[in-house]
Scaffold this motif. Structure first.
Motif, PDB file in Angstrom:
ATOM      1  N   LEU A  52      -1.891   6.506   1.536  1.00 52.96           N
ATOM      2  CA  LEU A  52      -1.646   6.341   2.966  1.00 52.96           C
ATOM      3  C   LEU A  52      -2.959   6.239   3.733  1.00 52.96           C
ATOM      4  N   LYS A  53      -3.875   7.121   3.446  1.00 51.29           N
ATOM      5  CA  LYS A  53      -5.157   7.117   4.162  1.00 51.29           C
ATOM      6  C   LYS A  53      -5.990   5.888   3.816  1.00 51.29           C
ATOM      7  N   ALA A  54      -5.804   5.373   2.594  1.00 47.20           N
ATOM      8  CA  ALA A  54      -6.576   4.206   2.174  1.00 47.20           C
ATOM      9  C   ALA A  54      -6.041   2.913   2.795  1.00 47.20           C
ATOM     10  N   THR A  55      -4.739   2.872   3.073  1.00 47.47           N
ATOM     11  CA  THR A  55      -4.121   1.602   3.495  1.00 47.47           C
ATOM     12  C   THR A  55      -3.512   1.610   4.895  1.00 47.47           C
ATOM     13  N   ALA A  56      -3.421   2.773   5.541  1.00 50.27           N
ATOM     14  CA  ALA A  56      -2.711   2.875   6.826  1.00 50.27           C
ATOM     15  C   ALA A  56      -3.268   1.937   7.886  1.00 50.27           C
ATOM     16  N   HIS A  57      -4.583   1.720   7.867  1.00 47.54           N
ATOM     17  CA  HIS A  57      -5.215   0.866   8.881  1.00 47.54           C
ATOM     18  C   HIS A  57      -5.765  -0.425   8.283  1.00 47.54           C
ATOM     19  N   LYS A 268       3.302  -0.092   8.420  1.00 47.06           N
ATOM     20  CA  LYS A 268       2.933   0.400   7.081  1.00 47.06           C
ATOM     21  C   LYS A 268       3.356   1.852   6.897  1.00 47.06           C
ATOM     22  N   LEU A 269       3.246   2.628   7.972  1.00 41.30           N
ATOM     23  CA  LEU A 269       3.658   4.034   7.884  1.00 41.30           C
ATOM     24  C   LEU A 269       5.130   4.129   7.499  1.00 41.30           C
ATOM     25  N   TYR A 270       5.956   3.266   8.082  1.00 44.88           N
ATOM     26  CA  TYR A 270       7.381   3.309   7.766  1.00 44.88           C
ATOM     27  C   TYR A 270       7.651   2.750   6.373  1.00 44.88           C
ATOM     28  N   ARG A 271       6.987   1.659   6.017  1.00 44.86           N
ATOM     29  CA  ARG A 271       7.226   1.061   4.696  1.00 44.86           C
ATOM     30  C   ARG A 271       6.842   2.007   3.568  1.00 44.86           C
ATOM     31  N   ASP A 480      -4.465  11.210  13.859  1.00 46.66           N
ATOM     32  CA  ASP A 480      -3.888  10.040  13.207  1.00 46.66           C
ATOM     33  C   ASP A 480      -2.460  10.367  12.757  1.00 46.66           C
ATOM     34  N   LEU A 481      -1.510   9.478  13.042  1.00 48.68           N
ATOM     35  CA  LEU A 481      -0.130   9.714  12.620  1.00 48.68           C
ATOM     36  C   LEU A 481      -0.009   9.830  11.104  1.00 48.68           C
ATOM     37  N   ALA A 482      -0.910   9.181  10.383  1.00 51.72           N
ATOM     38  CA  ALA A 482      -0.897   9.259   8.920  1.00 51.72           C
ATOM     39  C   ALA A 482      -1.160  10.685   8.445  1.00 51.72           C
TER      40      ALA A 482
END
Length: 524
Positions: A52-57, A268-271, A480-482
């Motif tokens: 998540l942290k690697a791809t969230a943004h 991405k957060l939801y997916r 960050d929401l992540a």
């Protein structure tokens, strides 16, 4: 004539093969029912956090474009909500003139409250759909419901010209519209919050406010401006045409975003984090009960004050003007709406600098200040109409600055992505319940206690709002929401929850405990 050799074999000779085939068939059928190991990737709390942290943004061009359009579409979608919320402000004045005997305070309250009842249902059910089915399905559904409800409202008629039939028709039409309007809150707001987190994480708060509360607040002046234009074109002798055209324009606004919503991508957060089956609501409540008290309680108080003051502000101003002129009432109403708008910008400016919680408390304090000023000096201040409208507008402006801006923002930030729509929808639904209670109580308060008490009660709500905000609303400024998503998944792992997470190609089986056991077994 020679016959072919006939060999007779005992049925028992076939038994081993038959049993073998039968057993294999049973095994295959069991395998088909059980999830295969390779079907879903295994996910642990640690791997989830790392991914998540690697791809969230980290967005590709298509994802980035979709995120920006999601933010813009939320604004265009919610402006139709703001328009529908304020449509009855001047319609109440028209109906009172067209049907003085039939449009009693009871009928007026029923027609106004039908939108609220529908909104409560929409916020709860669409909030669930938003999480359990998907953001796109929720957004498309709300758009269609608003269009259907607005169309029915525009075409409303009573049987044989019956006024009561007309108002019952409007009640049902506004209820359908309300389901769509209410559903827009969790659907648009959660999508906008997640998209803003992906594209502008540091400025998520101001961006979110500008595409949610600003457009909702702008719906008031927009509705009155449309009314004034239509009134000037049609004339005061064609008031039925005026209200029908105003209702009809409400059909066009949601259609502006319909095509995009059919093609949008989920965040991405939801997916990565969606939980569509076996949602652990017990664990959710256990983790977020304090936040739910905060967002639900504060939203109830805010809508209890602001909604009836919005719906009946035209009636209040009309009574202060005395001559009851529709155009003059609308012009003062427009000024009231414009004065209330700057508070939105002040709240957007302060939300990062002062923090979400402090800004909300400041806004509720404004209710205390201006509510007492207007309430205690009501008989004197209403003799000076411009002064009354300015103070009335300032009270609504501080409401926009504080709870108006911050409630949607904190409700979208306080909860993890898998249950964000549900918790946001529940909070907003409790708020709309407050609006319905306030609307229902508004006329009895005026009739039995006096008009000044509507403002004094607003001041009392301001004090309670400050206390609820201080003790129960978390300050997620800059978070960050992540990060909250990762903490939530770790919380689920610590409590032994297992299940599917994510959607489409991001779907995985979250089974932290069993994955750890499997790893230990492999080492042995």
């Amino acid at each position: 004539m020679s016959r072919g050799l006939f060999i007779s074999l005992s049925p028992a000779c076939f038994l081993p093969d038959t049993l073998s085939m039968s057993a294999q068939k049973d095994i295959n059928s069991v395998d088909e029912k059980l999830p295969k190991a390779g079907d879903l990737r295994k996910v642990t709390a640690k791997t989830y956090e790392a991914e998540l942290k690697a791809t969230a943004h980290d967005l590709n061009k298509k994802e980035s474009l979709s995120a920006y359009f999601t933010i813009l579409a939320a604004g265009f979608g919610l402006i139709s909500d703001g328009y529908q919320n304020n449509l009855m402000t001047m319609s109440n004045v028209i109906f009172k003139q067209l049907y003085p005997k039939d449009y009693t305070s009871i009928v007026s309250t029923r027609v106004s409250n039908s939108l609220l009842v529908g909104a409560v249902l929409g916020q709860i059910f669409v909030g669930l759909i938003c999480d359990r089915v998907g953001r796109k399905v929720a957004l498309v559904s709300t758009t269609l419901l608003i269009v259907i409800g607005a169309t029915l409202g525009t075409a409303a008629h009573g049987a044989h010209g019956s006024a009561q039939g007309l108002f019952w028709f409007l009640t049902i039409a506004r209820g359908i519209t309300g389901v769509g309007v209410g559903g827009e809150y969790p659907a648009s707001s959660t999508s906008a919050s997640e998209a803003a987190n992906e594209t502008a994480q540091k400025n998520r708060g101001p961006v979110f406010i500008m595409v949610t509360n600003f457009v909702l607040s702008f719906g008031g002046p927009l509705a009155v401006s449309v009314f004034l234009i239509v009134l000037s074109a049609a004339g005061e002798n064609h008031l039925e045409t005026v209200w029908r055209v105003c209702f009809g324009i409400g059909i066009l606004l949601p259609l502006t975003v319909f095509f995009f919503r059919l093609r949008m991508l989920s965040s991405k957060l939801y997916r990565k984090g969606a939980i569509k089956r076996r949602v652990p609501y017990g664990l959710v409540f256990k983790r977020y009960w304090r936040e739910l008290i905060g967002t639900c309680g504060a939203w109830f108080l805010y809508d209890f004050v602001t909604f009836p003051n919005g719906v009946f502000s035209g009636t209040i101003i009309s009574s202060v003007i005395h001559n009851g002129d529709i155009k003059a009432t609308a012009e003062w109403q427009l000024l009231l709406g414009i004065i209330a708008l700057p508070g939105v910008f002040v709240g957007a400016y302060l939300c990062n600098r002062l923090g979400r919680r402090n800004t909300m408390m400041l806004g509720f304090s404004g209710y205390l200040l201006f509510g007492l000023i207007i309430g205690l000096a009501y008989n004197k201040i209403t003799k000076i109409i411009p002064l009354f409208v300015i103070f009335y507008g300032l009270m609504q402006s501080v409401g926009n600055m504080g709870p108006g801006d911050m409630l949607g923002l904190t409700s979208s930030e306080s909860y993890a992505t898998p249950i964000r729509g549900t918790c946001y929808g529940l909070s907003a639904a409790i708020g709309k319940t407050g609006a319905a209670v306030g609307t229902q109580a508004f006329t009895p308060i005026q009739n039995n206690l006096g008009k000044q008490w509507t403002f004094i009660i607003a001041a009392i709500c301001g004090v309670i709002g400050v206390l609820i905000t201080y003790f129960f609303i978390p300050d997620m400024t800059g978070v960050d929401l992540a990060d909250e998503d990762a903490k939530f998944m770790q919380y689920l792992a610590d409590n032994g929850w297992e299940g599917e997470v994510g959607e489409d190609d991001e779907k995985g089986m979250f089974a932290d405990h069993h994955v750890a056991e499997a790893g230990s077994a492999e080492k042995l």
